[in-house]
Structures are given as structure tokens and as C-alpha cells.
Design a protein around this motif. Structure first.
Motif, PDB file in Angstrom:
ATOM      1  N   LEU A  87       0.852  -1.189   0.000  1.00  0.00           N
ATOM      2  CA  LEU A  87       0.000   0.000   0.000  1.00  0.00           C
ATOM      3  C   LEU A  87       0.885   1.235   0.000  1.00  0.00           C
ATOM      4  O   LEU A  87       1.706   1.408   0.911  1.00  0.00           O
ATOM      5  CB  LEU A  87      -0.910   0.009   1.235  1.00  0.00           C
ATOM      6  N   GLU A  88       0.735   2.076  -1.022  1.00  0.00           N
ATOM      7  CA  GLU A  88       1.570   3.268  -1.122  1.00  0.00           C
ATOM      8  C   GLU A  88       0.715   4.521  -1.031  1.00  0.00           C
ATOM      9  O   GLU A  88      -0.237   4.702  -1.788  1.00  0.00           O
ATOM     10  CB  GLU A  88       2.350   3.261  -2.439  1.00  0.00           C
ATOM     11  N   GLY A  89       1.062   5.379  -0.088  1.00  0.00           N
ATOM     12  CA  GLY A  89       0.322   6.628   0.077  1.00  0.00           C
ATOM     13  C   GLY A  89       0.953   7.480   1.155  1.00  0.00           C
ATOM     14  O   GLY A  89       1.729   6.981   1.980  1.00  0.00           O
ATOM     15  N   VAL A  90       0.626   8.745   1.150  1.00  0.00           N
ATOM     16  CA  VAL A  90       1.190   9.658   2.151  1.00  0.00           C
ATOM     17  C   VAL A  90       0.618   9.327   3.529  1.00  0.00           C
ATOM     18  O   VAL A  90      -0.413   8.630   3.641  1.00  0.00           O
ATOM     19  CB  VAL A  90       0.887  11.126   1.773  1.00  0.00           C
ATOM     20  N   PRO A  91       1.248   9.793   4.594  1.00  0.00           N
ATOM     21  CA  PRO A  91       0.736   9.494   5.944  1.00  0.00           C
ATOM     22  C   PRO A  91      -0.667  10.047   6.163  1.00  0.00           C
ATOM     23  O   PRO A  91      -1.068  11.054   5.568  1.00  0.00           O
ATOM     24  CB  PRO A  91       1.748  10.200   6.854  1.00  0.00           C
ATOM     25  N   GLY A  92      -1.415   9.356   7.029  1.00  0.00           N
ATOM     26  CA  GLY A  92      -2.725   9.850   7.436  1.00  0.00           C
ATOM     27  C   GLY A  92      -3.882   9.411   6.564  1.00  0.00           C
ATOM     28  O   GLY A  92      -4.990   9.945   6.687  1.00  0.00           O
ATOM     29  N   LEU A  93      -3.669   8.404   5.685  1.00  0.00           N
ATOM     30  CA  LEU A  93      -4.733   7.960   4.787  1.00  0.00           C
ATOM     31  C   LEU A  93      -5.341   6.628   5.211  1.00  0.00           C
ATOM     32  O   LEU A  93      -5.960   5.942   4.406  1.00  0.00           O
ATOM     33  CB  LEU A  93      -4.201   7.868   3.345  1.00  0.00           C
ATOM     34  N   ALA A  94      -5.149   6.249   6.458  1.00  0.00           N
ATOM     35  CA  ALA A  94      -5.783   5.058   7.066  1.00  0.00           C
ATOM     36  C   ALA A  94      -5.249   3.740   6.523  1.00  0.00           C
ATOM     37  O   ALA A  94      -5.946   2.733   6.554  1.00  0.00           O
ATOM     38  CB  ALA A  94      -7.299   5.116   6.901  1.00  0.00           C
ATOM     39  N   LYS A  95      -3.993   3.715   6.051  1.00  0.00           N
ATOM     40  CA  LYS A  95      -3.416   2.461   5.561  1.00  0.00           C
ATOM     41  C   LYS A  95      -3.289   1.445   6.704  1.00  0.00           C
ATOM     42  O   LYS A  95      -3.714   0.304   6.575  1.00  0.00           O
ATOM     43  CB  LYS A  95      -2.042   2.719   4.928  1.00  0.00           C
TER      44      LYS A  95
ATOM     45  N   ASP B 221       5.092  -1.926   8.418  1.00  0.00           N
ATOM     46  CA  ASP B 221       4.823  -0.493   8.322  1.00  0.00           C
ATOM     47  C   ASP B 221       6.070   0.264   7.880  1.00  0.00           C
ATOM     48  O   ASP B 221       7.147   0.094   8.457  1.00  0.00           O
ATOM     49  CB  ASP B 221       4.340   0.033   9.677  1.00  0.00           C
ATOM     50  N   GLU B 222       5.906   1.103   6.848  1.00  0.00           N
ATOM     51  CA  GLU B 222       7.011   1.867   6.262  1.00  0.00           C
ATOM     52  C   GLU B 222       8.163   0.932   5.891  1.00  0.00           C
ATOM     53  O   GLU B 222       9.308   1.107   6.306  1.00  0.00           O
ATOM     54  CB  GLU B 222       7.474   2.968   7.215  1.00  0.00           C
TER      55      GLU B 222
ATOM     56  N   ALA C 288       2.209  -4.522   3.442  1.00  0.00           N
ATOM     57  CA  ALA C 288       3.257  -3.517   3.655  1.00  0.00           C
ATOM     58  C   ALA C 288       2.773  -2.130   3.256  1.00  0.00           C
ATOM     59  O   ALA C 288       1.957  -1.982   2.345  1.00  0.00           O
ATOM     60  CB  ALA C 288       4.494  -3.894   2.850  1.00  0.00           C
ATOM     61  N   THR C 289       3.291  -1.121   3.948  1.00  0.00           N
ATOM     62  CA  THR C 289       2.972   0.264   3.591  1.00  0.00           C
ATOM     63  C   THR C 289       4.267   1.011   3.308  1.00  0.00           C
ATOM     64  O   THR C 289       5.333   0.674   3.850  1.00  0.00           O
ATOM     65  CB  THR C 289       2.222   0.994   4.724  1.00  0.00           C
ATOM     66  N   GLN C 290       4.182   2.007   2.428  1.00  0.00           N
ATOM     67  CA  GLN C 290       5.332   2.881   2.213  1.00  0.00           C
ATOM     68  C   GLN C 290       4.864   4.275   1.821  1.00  0.00           C
ATOM     69  O   GLN C 290       3.786   4.445   1.252  1.00  0.00           O
ATOM     70  CB  GLN C 290       6.295   2.311   1.180  1.00  0.00           C
ATOM     71  N   ASN C 291       5.697   5.256   2.161  1.00  0.00           N
ATOM     72  CA  ASN C 291       5.416   6.658   1.898  1.00  0.00           C
ATOM     73  C   ASN C 291       6.178   7.063   0.633  1.00  0.00           C
ATOM     74  O   ASN C 291       7.401   6.984   0.600  1.00  0.00           O
ATOM     75  CB  ASN C 291       5.866   7.487   3.105  1.00  0.00           C
ATOM     76  N   PRO C 292       5.482   7.504  -0.431  1.00  0.00           N
ATOM     77  CA  PRO C 292       6.165   7.796  -1.696  1.00  0.00           C
ATOM     78  C   PRO C 292       6.870   9.149  -1.744  1.00  0.00           C
ATOM     79  O   PRO C 292       7.667   9.391  -2.645  1.00  0.00           O
ATOM     80  CB  PRO C 292       5.011   7.772  -2.708  1.00  0.00           C
TER      81      PRO C 292
END
Length: 334
Positions: free
Chosen positions: A45-53, A110-111, A149-153
Motif C-alpha cells: 500500500l503506497e500513500g502519504v501518511p494519514g490515509l488510514a493504511k 509499516d514503512e 506492507a505500507t510505504q510513503n512515496p
């Protein structure tokens, strides 16, 4: 048609309704996580912080009733912090295995792009082989086992690019967009209390296995399989025709060649993933057969992280999604 397909179509609708108690909007994220669970694959899941990932992942872990653990990836993380290590016990004079947080059903990485290469390789073994090597022994992971997994682009300081081999192990890469104005009003009204909302356990490991078994019963015509292979082949910077079962696979028209924008295309694993995700979409719709639209809708999430763009693409502002959409627009339907 088997009544089970209708039953699980209704079950999927219940899951989405229950998830909506906590998560406002983000239909693509909900569909992606559900697809990964049913297909037994991993999702990025890729998106900026605060988007409920993170909230979305936790919510699905609760809905599924599966064991869940979170690993916060940082630059100083060690492989042992993920997979586990050997501990020497003085009383017995022996080494015993202390299993790491990866020994669970659902792992939230996470990240993930904040961890160095050694940690990435430890996680890659778990993702690829469903096992972890500690010392000289390999230990099987629980079943099911899924990495979310999540990451901040946008934040690149202190981050590490994920190796292509690891990216290819993710079934899907879902881009998490900003909410619409109406959705954001609903989010702000909750005042950050969404995580406190109780959700019911709808799924279970047994039901998940039933859905996975039902997935194998979804039919995909031979022509549609050739269509899948044609889409995957078109992502490769080679204009030659390929053949499958002695039948020529469709290729992009010469004048619409996009190979200059691609350094490396998708591997055959992408075709397998695309077929599985198309079957999952059919299952969620209560059908026991795949339609071309199922393939087209699943293509961006399956292919976007498997295409390595060239310098020409960066110079012309062309993204992976742009190329995938052009391929889908120009590729003749079966």
C-alpha cells in the motif's frame, strides 16, 4: 452455478459493510486487501501518511479473526527483529529458537522502505518461501501467511528502494489516494475515533480456505489466458511476437510502440497474479467465470510495481499507470 458463489458474494458485501464502519471511502484499498487475502498473496500500500493504511490492515485482521502483528520498519532494524534469533540458555547449555513477529498470519510491515537490505532479504525469504531460516534450521510459517506492507512515496530521506525481486513478490500494489471532500468531512467528524469502533469477526481461517478453494473453480477461457499473457508481454521492451500453445499472442501495433519508456517489463509471475486477481473479482461478483473486464480492472494493481521505467519515461512524465492504460486501450479484446 454453485450456490457457494452467491453465498460468498454476500459474505464479501458484509465484509465491506463492516470495514466501512471504520474506514471512510478507500474502496480500492478494501478491494485490494480482500483480494490479497483470498489469493494468498502479499500487498503493498503506497500513500502519504494519514490515509488510514494502517487502520485498514488492522481492521481486516480483526474481521478475519487471524493472528496479527505489526513491525515498524526503521533504518536500525535487524533481521533478527523480524525473523527471530537463537538464544543461549545457561541452565541447559543449549541454544533455543526465539521466533520473531513474522511468525503470524497477517504481518503489517509499516514503512517497509525504511529498512536496509539485510532486513529486506530476511522478509523476502518469508514472503517467497513461507519459511524462515534461524541458525541452520528452517521453520515453516503459519498458514495463511500474508504480508501487508505500507510505504510513503514522498519522503525519501532515510529510505531504501525495495529490490525488484521483493517487489515482484507482492501480488498487488495499491495506490492510496486522498479522500474526496465529502469523505474528508466524514473523517474529520469522527475526530480520530474510528479505531475505537468495534467490528464483527466475519471471516475465519476456515472460511478463507473455502474461498481459496472456490477460487480454483472459477473458469477462465483459453482466449482470456492468451489475453493476459499478451498484456504482460506488451510491458516488455521487446516488439517480437511471442507464442503460447502455438497461437500467436497479440502484440502492440508498431506505431504505438511504448518500449522506449520501459527498461524492464513484468515477469511470468505477473501473468499468474493477474489470472488469480481476475478470478477473485469474478468470485466477489458471484460469478464462476472470468470476463475481460475483470482482467482490465485488475491489471494496474498487478503490473504497476513490476514495470521498471526508463529515463525517457521520467523525462516525458510518463508513469507506469499511463503505460498500462495505453496497453489496455490498444490491446484487442479476445
Amino acid at each position: 452455478m454453485d450456490e457457494k458463489f452467491t453465498e460468498y458474494k454476500n459474505l464479501v458485501a458484509q465484509i465491506k459493510t463492516e470495514a466501512a464502519k471504520r474506514i471512510v471511502g478507500q474502496e480500492q484499498v478494501i478491494d485490494g486487501i480482500l483480494t490479497a487475502l483470498v489469493c494468498g498473496g502479499h500487498i503493498l500500500l503506497e500513500g502519504v501518511p494519514g490515509l488510514a493504511k494502517t487502520l485498514a490492515v488492522k481492521t481486516f485482521a480483526e474481521l478475519s479473526g487471524l493472528d496479527f502483528k505489526r513491525i515498524q520498519f526503521t533504518p536500525d532494524l535487524l533481521p533478527a527483529d523480524v525473523s527471530g534469533t537463537l538464544i543461549y540458555e545457561q541452565t541447559s547449555g543449549r541454544f533455543t529458537v526465539r521466533k520473531g513477529p513474522v511468525f503470524t498470519n497477517v504481518v503489517l510491515a509499516d514503512e517497509i522502505n525504511r529498512s536496509p537490505a539485510k532486513v529486506q532479504s530476511a522478509l523476502l525469504e518469508a514472503m517467497a518461501e513461507r519459511q524462515v531460516t534461524i541458525g541452520e534450521e528452517s521453520h515453516a510459517l503459519p498458514s495463511p501467511f500474508i504480508v501487508l506492507a505500507t510505504q510513503n512515496p514522498i519522503e525519501q530521506e532515510g529510505t531504501y528502494n525495495l529490490p525488484e525481486a521483493e517487489l515482484d513478490r507482492f501480488l498487488l500494489k495499491v495506490l492510496v489516494p486522498y479522500p474526496t471532500p465529502a469523505e474528508e468531512v466524514a473523517i474529520v467528524k469522527t475526530a480520530g475515533k474510528a479505531s475505537q469502533v468495534q467490528v464483527s469477526k466475519i471471516l475465519s481461517a476456515e472460511k478463507l480456505k473455502e474461498m481459496q478453494a472456490l477460487l480454483d473453480k472459477v473458469n477462465c477461457d483459453e482466449k482470456l489466458i492468451e489475453y493476459i499473457v499478451s498484456i504482460v508481454a506488451a510491458t516488455r521492451p521487446v516488439s517480437e511476437k511471442k507464442t503460447v500453445s502455438k497461437i500467436a499472442v497479440r502484440t502492440m501495433p508498431k506505431k504505438d510502440d511504448i518500449s522506449k519508456y520501459i527498461s524492464f517489463g513484468a515477469s511470468p509471475r505477473a501473468g499468474i497474479a493477474l489470472l488469480q486477481c481476475a478470478k477473485a473479482r469474478a468470485l466477489f461478483s458471484g460469478r464462476d467465470f472470468v470476463l475481460p473486464d475483470d482482467i482490465k480492472e485488475a491489471s494496474p494493481a498487478v503490473l504497476r510495481h513490476r514495470i521498471v521505467l526508463s529515463y525517457e519515461a521520467a523525462a516525458d512524465g510518463v508513469s507506469s499507470d499511463d503505460l498500462i492504460q495505453k496497453i489496455l486501450d490498444l490491446m484487442p479484446l479476445p
